[in-house]
Design an enzyme around this catalytic site. Structure first.
Site, mmCIF file in Angstrom:
data_model
loop_
_atom_site.group_PDB
_atom_site.id
_atom_site.type_symbol
_atom_site.label_atom_id
_atom_site.label_comp_id
_atom_site.label_asym_id
_atom_site.label_seq_id
_atom_site.Cartn_x
_atom_site.Cartn_y
_atom_site.Cartn_z
ATOM 1 N N ARG A 299 0.166 -0.107 17.470
ATOM 2 C CA ARG A 299 0.047 -1.279 18.354
ATOM 3 C C ARG A 299 -0.480 -2.506 17.602
ATOM 4 N NH1 ARG A 299 -1.944 1.582 23.979
ATOM 5 N NH2 ARG A 299 0.139 1.695 24.867
ATOM 6 N N LYS B 195 6.186 15.722 35.562
ATOM 7 C CA LYS B 195 6.394 15.728 37.014
ATOM 8 C C LYS B 195 7.530 14.828 37.483
ATOM 9 C CE LYS B 195 1.684 16.755 38.336
ATOM 10 N NZ LYS B 195 0.463 16.241 38.908
ATOM 11 N N GLY C 131 4.106 6.856 25.968
ATOM 12 C CA GLY C 131 3.290 7.235 24.809
ATOM 13 C C GLY C 131 3.605 8.623 24.297
HETATM 14 P P1 AMP Z 1 4.888 12.728 31.275
HETATM 15 O O1 AMP Z 1 3.598 12.004 31.036
HETATM 16 O O2 AMP Z 1 5.268 12.856 32.689
HETATM 17 O O3 AMP Z 1 6.005 12.173 30.391
HETATM 18 O O4 AMP Z 1 4.636 14.232 30.817
HETATM 19 C C1 AMP Z 1 4.339 14.597 29.504
HETATM 20 C C2 AMP Z 1 3.741 15.965 29.523
HETATM 21 O O5 AMP Z 1 4.651 16.880 30.092
HETATM 22 C C3 AMP Z 1 3.423 16.504 28.147
HETATM 23 O O6 AMP Z 1 2.032 16.600 28.008
HETATM 24 C C4 AMP Z 1 4.085 17.858 28.105
HETATM 25 O O7 AMP Z 1 3.255 18.868 27.566
HETATM 26 C C5 AMP Z 1 4.353 18.150 29.578
HETATM 27 N N1 AMP Z 1 5.467 19.087 29.774
HETATM 28 C C6 AMP Z 1 6.729 18.950 29.355
HETATM 29 N N2 AMP Z 1 7.453 20.032 29.672
HETATM 30 C C7 AMP Z 1 6.635 20.907 30.302
HETATM 31 C C8 AMP Z 1 6.797 22.211 30.859
HETATM 32 N N3 AMP Z 1 7.981 22.834 30.814
HETATM 33 N N4 AMP Z 1 5.729 22.781 31.437
HETATM 34 C C9 AMP Z 1 4.549 22.154 31.466
HETATM 35 N N5 AMP Z 1 4.332 20.922 30.969
HETATM 36 C C10 AMP Z 1 5.356 20.293 30.371
#
Ligand code: AMP
Length: 393
Positions: free
Chosen positions: A35, A197, A350
């Site tokens: 950054r 999510k 990020g």
């Molecule tokens: P986001 O901030 O919504 O982009 O989510 C990122 C997070 O999703 C990361 O910390 C990943 O470890 C988690 N993640 C991705 N795939 C999975 C999964 N199959 N099960 C649990 N967590 C996940």
């Protein structure tokens, strides 16, 4: 919206709101200075154009109180190394002491102020706090894309009352790349959405389904879609309250002829900490006692094929738990695939930026956004408040 190169800044006191919210270890060593590096273009331009350069930023969440743990002093040091010139630092961001310091500045001098969030007024968008900042400069520049989705004093109340308020070159680049994605003229435009999510990305999915030609879903959110289709996903993360929404998105994709890709196999384990006893299964055969933690090898191949003819790619969210080596291969393979394509590739968020870096593919992406929340809101089709203020000027 005007940018810094469209106004006269020579001899002026130029206040640049940067995003120096960089990660640090427990000893306040900066662990990733991306950054700071991204802010250099505007800072160098301002130095070269003989202005007095006043830099301001937030760092972390000090909750409106002075706290040495969140001091920007280490950023001043790093900036000084990167610019190869002296960068002065003052342990406050408003008040007489700061004004005196600025009065003593010569043209092309650089001064970094202390963390704006040491004052409650910053996050509360206090006009009184903004008025104190207003006393420090002649020209206001916003180059802090990462906070443009926030109505905070330094990016919202302040440019509203400033006589001259413009954007910096980093802000310009961010806006240009997101416009390129959202008004994609070259086709196919492929949106790759992963992460934890559906709830966090629901609005983004709804907006992109009107724009994308293909939508590739990875990460834990794939399980909400698969469950909505009636599959058993074992112990995988599912948002049961969003099954209907997930179903509607897939229906919409069909109506709009958007090719909608879900994973066809997974790396599954009993839980995230069990990195030894994992299995690869098809989406039809996820064991009841296990959770899917990464996309499998067949999915990587499928997604690669779907990406092969892409002209524009927007990627937000990892394909699996990329932080854990055992579940990082899927995300890495997608990063490699995108990195090798002759397409405009924009990475937002990020986590995704970290994953791309870990895969050694940062240089091969067209653009990696400096904003997580801000980039997501742009993809949702929202106008970011701090950008709207500058546009209204
Ligand atoms: P986001 O901030 O919504 O982009 O989510 C990122 C997070 O999703 C990361 O910390 C990943 O470890 C988690 N993640 C991705 N795939 C999975 C999964 N199959 N099960 C649990 N967590 C996940």
């Amino acid at each position: 919206m005007k940018y810094i190169n469209e106004v006269d800044i020579a001899q002026k006191r130029v206040f640049i709101r940067c995003d120096f919210n960089v990660p640090m270890d427990e000893n306040q060593n900066i662990t990733d200075d991306n950054r700071i590096r991204q802010a250099l273009v505007t800072i160098k331009y301002t130095i070269d154009n003989k202005a007095k350069v006043i830099l301001a930023s937030h760092l972390g969440r000090p909750n409106g109180k002075k706290n040495p743990k969140y001091s920007l002093a280490p950023v001043a040091k790093r900036l000084s190394t990167l610019l190869d010139r002296k960068v002065d630092f003052i342990d406050d961001c408003i008040g007489e002491k700061v004004k005196d310091k600025i009065n003593a500045m010569h043209v092309s001098d650089v001064l970094l102020l202390e963390n704006l969030r040491f004052y409650e007024g910053e996050k509360k968008n206090s006009v009184a706090f903004a008025e104190k900042l207003l006393e420090l400069f002649d020209v206001y520049v916003n180059d802090a894309f990462g906070v443009c989705h926030r109505k905070h004093a330094s990016v919202y109340a302040l440019p509203e009352i400033a006589h001259i308020a413009v954007g910096g070159f980093l802000l310009k680049k961010e806006i240009e790349y997101f416009n390129k994605v959202l008004n994609a003229k070259e086709k196919p435009f492929v949106a790759v959405i992963g992460g934890a999510k559906v709830s966090g990305k629901l609005e983004c999915l709804k907006n992109l389904i009107n724009k994308a030609d293909k939508m590739i879903i990875g990460g834990a959110q794939a399980f909400t879609f698969l469950k909505a289709l009636g599959y058993n996903v074992g112990k995988s993360l599912v948002e049961n309250e969003l099954l209907t929404s997930a179903g509607k998105i897939m229906k919409l994709a069909k109506e709009k002829n958007v090719k909608f890709y879900l994973p066809v196999d997974f790396i599954c384990s009993k839980d995230i900490s069990d990195t030894l006893n994992y299995v690869t299964t098809t989406y039809q055969e996820i064991p009841d006692s296990m959770m899917g933690l990464d996309i499998g090898p067949a999915t990587s191949e499928l997604f690669k094929e779907a990406l092969a003819d892409a002209k524009i790619i927007m990627w937000n969210g990892p394909m699996g738990v990329f932080e854990v080596d055992a579940f990082a291969a899927g995300t890495k393979s997608i990063a490699k695939a995108i990195g090798q394509l002759q397409a405009v590739s924009v990475v937002g968020g990020g986590d995704t930026a970290d994953a791309v870096k870990a895969a050694g593919e940062s240089e091969n992406m067209s653009y990696i956004s400096t904003g997580g929340g801000a980039s997501l809101e742009i993809l949702e089709g929202k106008t970011l408040p701090a950008i709207a203020v500058l546009e209204a000027k």
